[in-house]
Scaffold this active site. Structure first.
Site, PDB file in Angstrom:
ATOM      1  N   CYS A  93       8.192 -33.535  16.381  1.00  0.00           N
ATOM      2  CA  CYS A  93       9.249 -32.815  15.311  1.00  0.00           C
ATOM      3  C   CYS A  93       9.079 -33.732  14.032  1.00  0.00           C
ATOM      4  O   CYS A  93       8.661 -33.260  12.853  1.00  0.00           O
ATOM      5  CB  CYS A  93      10.507 -32.603  15.627  1.00  0.00           C
ATOM      6  SG  CYS A  93      10.602 -31.761  17.009  1.00  0.00           S
ATOM      7  N   HIS A 149      15.735 -32.694  10.054  1.00  0.00           N
ATOM      8  CA  HIS A 149      15.502 -33.682  11.028  1.00  0.00           C
ATOM      9  C   HIS A 149      14.532 -34.700  10.252  1.00  0.00           C
ATOM     10  O   HIS A 149      13.632 -35.534  10.711  1.00  0.00           O
ATOM     11  CB  HIS A 149      14.312 -33.159  12.157  1.00  0.00           C
ATOM     12  CG  HIS A 149      14.324 -33.919  13.334  1.00  0.00           C
ATOM     13  ND1 HIS A 149      13.510 -33.512  14.393  1.00  0.00           N
ATOM     14  CD2 HIS A 149      15.188 -34.718  13.756  1.00  0.00           C
ATOM     15  CE1 HIS A 149      13.720 -34.572  15.411  1.00  0.00           C
ATOM     16  NE2 HIS A 149      14.847 -35.062  14.878  1.00  0.00           N
TER      17      HIS A 149
END
Ligand SMILES: *[C@@H]1O[C@H](CO)[C@@H](O)[C@H](O)[C@H]1NC(C)=O
Ligand SMILES: *[C@@H]1O[C@H](CO)[C@@H](O)[C@H](O)[C@H]1NC(C)=O
Ligand SMILES: *[C@@H]1O[C@H](CO)[C@@H](O)[C@H](O)[C@H]1NC(C)=O
Ligand SMILES: *[C@@H]1O[C@H](CO)[C@@H](O)[C@H](O)[C@H]1NC(C)=O
Ligand SMILES: *[C@@H]1O[C@H](CO)[C@@H](O)[C@H](O)[C@H]1NC(C)=O
Length: 520
Positions: A93, A149
């Site tokens: 990610c 993130h």
């Protein structure tokens, strides 16, 4: 490229409109007026840009890759646009998101290893503008929706300080789709729990029970509906789907009762909901007359997670590995401004390429960035030209445990986890992660286990001929091996030290009103 085309088109249209006035005015004045209007018109006719990032969405999880999961809306957009079939992202990610936002490889941002855990004081470095900064500078309004993130331990790392006018989403890497809460015990000596949902910088407490795929779709639609005509918008929509936990409202499961594997069934439902959301977004663009002037990019962030219902068949390996299943990604581009509509593109394109490509589409410039590793791929995508990218550094991660023996003294150390692509050649070293071939459950095919020796740490594949990595050519092609190892050695010399800090107990949401957020 698109900007100069637009300028030219607008210019021509403009001159035609003004031609009847020419007799009444001095030529010089007309030209001056023309120039001003051309700039204004060109500005407002630059396309809106929507970048949709799906999470842990595998190669075999989209309808047009012969998936058992139906994605009618994605299929329709992709069929009318350009499917990217030689498209690469990163295996996990944060790395993919960092490269999209910065246009730079992880070795150049210090994010070589792993993801950013909620408790780590880490973030995408502030020393280079993000793609949103540059698109905003070009005159766009900019909005981020969904997963971030990329770090949040200080205010400076929040999306609204990284080029986005607005933000609605969560800052960590995963959470509950309904409660929007995350408990993180990654560093096992700690357990931190809290809400992770924000509108700009303010916590959102009133959306418990609102499934995130719907919530983020609705937020995206309000960006589309509220936007001011005179200013194009850039929307970064990073869905939570289809990452674990496997949660979805029951109605999306109904069409998939025939899928016996429960993880795969939930995953199918989650995908169906995301596909419906993207259908709703397309309909909102259409209804507001903006579909023709919007460029939509769809991309996964990495390969599917086999343990959470995702699938990458027939590719080898899965999420977090350096096999193709880790990062040969699903992606396509849709938009009326594409010259090559309805085609499949087989040119090498990488997630870091979106930075210069989208800034170019927006008519901006890349002034002030640290050296970019991405290439402007607009011509490649729109017109089917050759990719300017000949080489792709997948990653070099010195923090992963070294594997096997050092095979050569005068080049890159093969014990280190790394992978690189040069033309059709792909070289892998160190520990690439699980390299099995895992068919989707409904095919009732056997998983083919990775039979490589435990100490093996060098592989070479011709990806054009062998996209599923069955035939290791490292023994028969020593010259190519040496060349690619030398390239890894070259790249490693340009790397900055990796940052992977220890968790900071001050992150504890308990100390911050029960909410994940900045603590320094
Ligand atoms: C988000 O916050 C802004 C102010 O920062 C406010 O105008 C807007 O209504 C809020 N949106 C939602 C969906 O809460
Ligand atoms: C939560 O509050 C925001 C801002 O007031 C509002 O726009 C939104 O509709 C509310 N959501 C629910 C589910 O009530
Ligand atoms: C899409 O729109 C329909 C009709 O408004 C709605 O019922 C559905 O919940 C929406 N789907 C998502 C994922 O937002
Ligand atoms: C846009 O809306 C029109 C009119 O409702 C419809 O005919 C057309 O199919 C829609 N286009 C897309 C791409 O949804
Ligand atoms: C970008 O930098 C170049 C070279 O320094 C300069 O010529 C150009 O004017 C700059 N463009 C903008 C828009 O700042």
């Amino acid at each position: 490229m698109i900007t100069s085309d637009l300028l030219r088109n607008v210019g021509v249209r403009h001159i035609w409109i003004f031609s009847s006035f020419v007799t009444a005015m001095h030529l010089a004045e007309v030209l001056l007026l023309c120039a001003c209007c051309t700039v204004l018109l060109a500005k407002s006719s630059r396309p809106n840009i929507i970048f949709i990032l799906a999470d842990d969405y595998g190669f075999h999880d989209i309808g047009y890759h012969k998936s058992e999961i139906k994605t009618p809306n994605l299929d329709k957009l992709a069929a009318a646009g350009v499917k990217l079939e030689n498209y690469y992202v990163q295996p996990i990610c944060t790395p993919t998101r960092s490269q999209f936002m910065s246009g730079r490889y992880q070795i150049h941002t210090g994010l070589q290893h792993g993801i950013i855990w909620g408790s780590q004081p880490n973030g995408l470095p502030l020393d280079s503008p993000t793609v949103a900064d540059k698109i905003k500078q070009a005159g766009y309004s900019t909005h981020a929706v969904g997963k971030w993130h990329l770090g949040f331990y200080k205010d400076a790392y929040l999306p609204t300080n990284r080029g986005f006018d607005s933000y609605y989403g969560y800052l960590t890497g995963s959470e509950d789709y309904f409660t929007h809460k995350l408990c993180d015990n990654h560093f096992s000596r700690y357990l931190f729990c809290g809400l992770d949902l924000r509108n700009n910088t303010n916590p959102v407490f009133n959306e418990t029970g609102h499934y995130s795929t719907s919530l983020f779709t609705e937020r995206a639609i309000s960006v589309i509906k509220d936007h001011i005509e005179s200013k194009p918008f850039f929307l970064y929509l990073a869905y939570q789907s289809t990452h674990s936990p496997l949660q979805v409202p029951g109605k999306y499961l109904n069409p998939y009762s025939h899928i016996k594997d429960l993880n795969r069934r939930s995953f199918a439902g989650m995908t169906a909901c995301m596909d419906e959301g993207i259908g709703n977004i397309t309909a909102a663009l259409n209804a507001t007359g903006q579909l023709e002037n919007t460029l939509i990019v769809f991309s996964t962030d990495n390969g599917g997670q086999i343990h959470a219902g995702g699938n990458n068949w027939p590719l080898r390996g899965w999420k977090a590995s350096l096999w193709e299943g880790g990062f040969h990604g699903v992606g396509f581009v849709y938009g009326d401004m594409l010259k090559n509509k309805g085609t499949v593109n087989n040119q090498l394109i990488h997630v870091s390429d979106w930075f210069p490509t989208l800034v170019g589409v927006a008519g901006g410039n890349t002034n002030g960035t640290k050296p970019l590793d991405g290439f402007d791929q607009w011509k490649t995508i729109s017109e089917g030209g050759a990719s300017p990218r000949k080489e792709l550094l997948h990653n070099i991660d010195i923090l992963t445990h070294p594997k096997g023996a050092k095979l050569f003294n005068n080049t890159f150390d093969t014990r280190i986890r790394a992978a690189i692509r040069l033309g059709d050649w792909k070289l892998i070293t160190g520990d690439p992660g699980n390299g099995s071939w895992i068919p989707p459950p409904h095919l009732s095919k056997e998983t083919v286990m990775d039979k490589d020796d435990k100490a093996k740490n060098l592989w070479l594949f011709d990806i054009a001929k062998d996209p599923n990595e069955h035939n290791d050519l490292s023994a028969s092609q020593p010259g190519i091996v040496k060349k690619l190892l030398d390239r890894l050695e070259y790249y490693q010399k340009t790397a900055i030290p990796r940052r992977y800090p220890d968790p900071d107990p001050k992150c504890d949401p308990k100390l911050h009103g029960g909410v994940w957020g900045p603590w320094e």
